[in-house]
Design a protein around this motif. Structure first.
Motif, short mmCIF file in Angstrom:
data_model
loop_
_atom_site.label_atom_id
_atom_site.label_comp_id
_atom_site.label_asym_id
_atom_site.label_seq_id
_atom_site.Cartn_x
_atom_site.Cartn_y
_atom_site.Cartn_z
N GLN A 1 0.83 5.90 0.88
CA GLN A 1 -0.08 7.03 1.26
C GLN A 1 0.75 8.14 1.40
OE1 GLN A 1 -1.09 6.84 5.29
NE2 GLN A 1 -2.68 8.23 5.20
N TYR B 1 0.62 -1.19 0.04
CA TYR B 1 0.07 -0.06 0.06
C TYR B 1 0.92 1.26 -0.03
CZ TYR B 1 -4.18 -2.48 1.24
OH TYR B 1 -4.97 -3.65 1.35
N ARG C 1 -1.49 14.24 2.78
CA ARG C 1 -3.00 14.48 2.65
C ARG C 1 -3.85 13.56 1.91
NH1 ARG C 1 0.53 18.41 1.98
NH2 ARG C 1 0.63 18.18 -0.20
N SER C 2 -3.26 12.49 1.77
CA SER C 2 -4.07 11.27 1.02
C SER C 2 -4.36 10.06 1.86
CB SER C 2 -3.37 10.96 -0.29
OG SER C 2 -3.27 12.12 -1.09
N GLU C 3 -5.49 9.65 1.15
CA GLU C 3 -5.77 7.99 2.03
C GLU C 3 -4.65 7.12 1.63
OE1 GLU C 3 -10.57 8.73 2.86
OE2 GLU C 3 -9.71 7.05 1.78
N ARG C 4 -4.53 6.02 2.45
CA ARG C 4 -3.78 4.90 2.15
C ARG C 4 -4.57 4.13 0.94
NH1 ARG C 4 -0.98 1.56 6.86
NH2 ARG C 4 -0.54 3.64 7.27
N GLU C 5 -3.55 3.71 -0.21
CA GLU C 5 -4.34 3.09 -1.08
C GLU C 5 -3.44 1.57 -1.76
OE1 GLU C 5 -4.25 5.45 -4.61
OE2 GLU C 5 -1.93 5.54 -4.72
N TRP D 1 0.70 -4.84 9.52
CA TRP D 1 1.52 -3.62 8.96
C TRP D 1 2.73 -3.61 9.11
CZ3 TRP D 1 -1.25 -1.26 4.68
CH2 TRP D 1 -2.72 -1.31 4.76
#
Length: 119
Positions: A39, A37, A42-46, A109
């Motif tokens: 991140q 993943y 200022r963004s979500e984890r993807e 994680w």
């Protein structure tokens, strides 16, 4: 206790390559699906890429054709080969795994590794 430890991040110019590694260690009976993943600030984890124990993979559309995920089951390790890197790939990359532990099972994680792509 289960630990996921990533390595291989760093600073690279656009168009360059990096290879990330993640090793699962501890009181482990088996490791099932593993994934990368990321991140960005200022963004979500993807989800970037996922690989099953028998090697079935899936990728985010944004990295298809540029990134390759692979695994070595004997070493409980996954890799992410990243080519043709773009500035928008800049993020903290996290390893994720579904683990059957001898004492504790679940989804784990890593601590993350920074990838910075300069333009």
């Amino acid at each position: 206790q289960v630990q996921l430890v990533e390595s291989g991040g760093g600073l690279v110019q656009a168009g360059g390559s990096l290879r990330l590694s993640c090793i699962a260690s501890g009181s482990i009976f088996s490791v099932n699906d593993m994934a990368w993943y990321r991140q960005a600030p200022r963004s979500e984890r993807e989800l970037v890429a996922r690989i099953s124990t028998d090697g079935v993979t899936n990728y985010a559309d944004s990295v298809k054709g540029r990134f390759t995920i692979s695994r070595d089951n004997a070493k409980r390790t996954i890799y992410l080969e990243m080519n043709s890197l773009k500035p928008e790939d800049t993020a903290v990359y996290f390893c994720n795994a579904d683990v059957i532990g001898t004492l504790l099972s679940g989804n784990f994680w890593g601590q993350g590794t920074q990838v910075t792509v300069s333009s």
